[in-house]
Design a protein around this motif. Structure first.
Motif, mmCIF file in Angstrom:
data_model
loop_
_atom_site.group_PDB
_atom_site.id
_atom_site.type_symbol
_atom_site.label_atom_id
_atom_site.label_comp_id
_atom_site.label_asym_id
_atom_site.label_seq_id
_atom_site.Cartn_x
_atom_site.Cartn_y
_atom_site.Cartn_z
ATOM 1 N N THR A 195 -34.411 3.817 42.334
ATOM 2 C CA THR A 195 -33.653 3.171 43.398
ATOM 3 C C THR A 195 -32.170 3.205 43.072
ATOM 4 N N GLU A 267 -31.132 -2.952 47.390
ATOM 5 C CA GLU A 267 -31.665 -1.834 46.630
ATOM 6 C C GLU A 267 -32.399 -0.925 47.612
ATOM 7 N N VAL A 268 -32.110 0.375 47.561
ATOM 8 C CA VAL A 268 -32.773 1.318 48.467
ATOM 9 C C VAL A 268 -33.434 2.424 47.643
ATOM 10 N N LEU A 269 -34.519 2.965 48.178
ATOM 11 C CA LEU A 269 -35.199 4.055 47.497
ATOM 12 C C LEU A 269 -34.280 5.264 47.411
ATOM 13 N N THR A 281 -35.625 -1.853 49.664
ATOM 14 C CA THR A 281 -36.745 -2.438 48.931
ATOM 15 C C THR A 281 -36.542 -3.918 48.639
#
Length: 284
Positions: A195, A267-269, A281
């Motif tokens: 992430t 938080e992002v993938l 996420t």
């Protein structure tokens, strides 16, 4: 709040200390003259959601300020889902959740003591002061010190062996580093999840019920997220309730959004950042 730089490997060399990185909600605990206040990374007061931490916090000396992570253990594993549910709950619901799964406050730094601000002192001094403060709490206490070591091999073993317990990774800090309210190269983190962190710059829908967030990615582009699930939407709405607006904006793909003042990070993938729509996420 002080932030660590994301790196692919633990740093080596003299002077580094390593701490277990737990999968919870970043929280600052303020022991005030007559009460305790718990604050999220966004600056929001979350005391009502974590009364099972606020009450034992009253045993700390007035003037103490601690930085750490609110975590919940379910069936022997740290559960970010349980933390997210608690954070998005009403105070009444949070009390019921706490009865089933009480929280822990894992402390990794002390920012102030009754004698004053200690953020300018080196990490090794602050950790010693923190341990002294926590040693004065009744036992057992849900307010506990994070595990730390100056042995990189031990830290690497933590990273490789504790992932199934809900440990998110390891944070490395230079022993000479002060506590700075910004991202610092003196603090580095290695995470298991693939992430990246992204700054929220806007939203779609209403502030009370946001559908998507617009984020600024590490490469500078802006993109919309996928539609937010109910727990994430509730947390974002709590932030938007007090955040200032910055007018209308458009993502790199041309999607419109309502701009919002900086202060919230998600938080992002990493695998979704190549696309116009990214997957969020969690809130950081």
């Amino acid at each position: 709040m002080a932030l660590a730089e994301l790196v692919p490997h633990l740093p080596t060399g003299a002077g580094w200390w390593y701490e277990i990185k737990l999968d919870g909600h970043r929280t600052v605990l303020w022991r005030l003259a007559e009460t305790v206040r718990l604050q999220a990374r966004s600056g929001r007061d979350v005391t009502a959601n974590w009364m099972d931490l606020a009450v034992p916090g009253m045993t700390l000396p007035p003037g103490v300020v601690l930085d750490g992570e609110a975590v919940i253990v379910v069936d022997g594993r740290i559960s970010f889902g349980a933390v997210q549910s608690r954070a998005a709950s009403t105070p009444a619901r949070a009390r019921k959740l706490a009865e089933a799964h009480p929280a822990l406050f894992i402390v990794w730094d002390v920012l102030a003591l009754p004698t004053g601000d200690v953020r300018g002192r080196p990490y090794v001094e602050r950790r010693a002061l923190m341990l002294d403060v926590l040693a004065g709490l009744p036992s057992p206490s849900p307010i506990q010190a994070v595990s730390a070591t100056d042995d990189r091999e031990v830290a690497q073993a933590w990273y490789e062996s504790l992932v199934d317990t809900g440990v998110e990774g390891v944070v490395a800090k230079l022993g000479t580093s002060p506590y700075r309210a910004a991202r610092s190269s003196s603090w580095k983190k290695v995470r298991h999840a693939e992430t990246v962190d992204a700054e929220v710059v806007g939203f779609t829908g209403s502030a009370a019920r946001p559908r998507n967030v617009a984020v600024r990615l590490p490469d500078g582009r802006t993109a919309l997220s996928q539609r937010l699930g109910a727990p994430l939407a509730a947390l974002v709405a709590s932030y938007l309730a007090t955040a200032g607006r910055t007018g209308r904006g458009r993502t790199a793909a041309g999607d419109p959004y309502t701009g919002v003042a900086p202060g919230l990070t998600v938080e992002v993938l990493a695998g979704t950042t190549r696309h116009p729509v990214v997957t969020v996420t969690r809130l950081r």
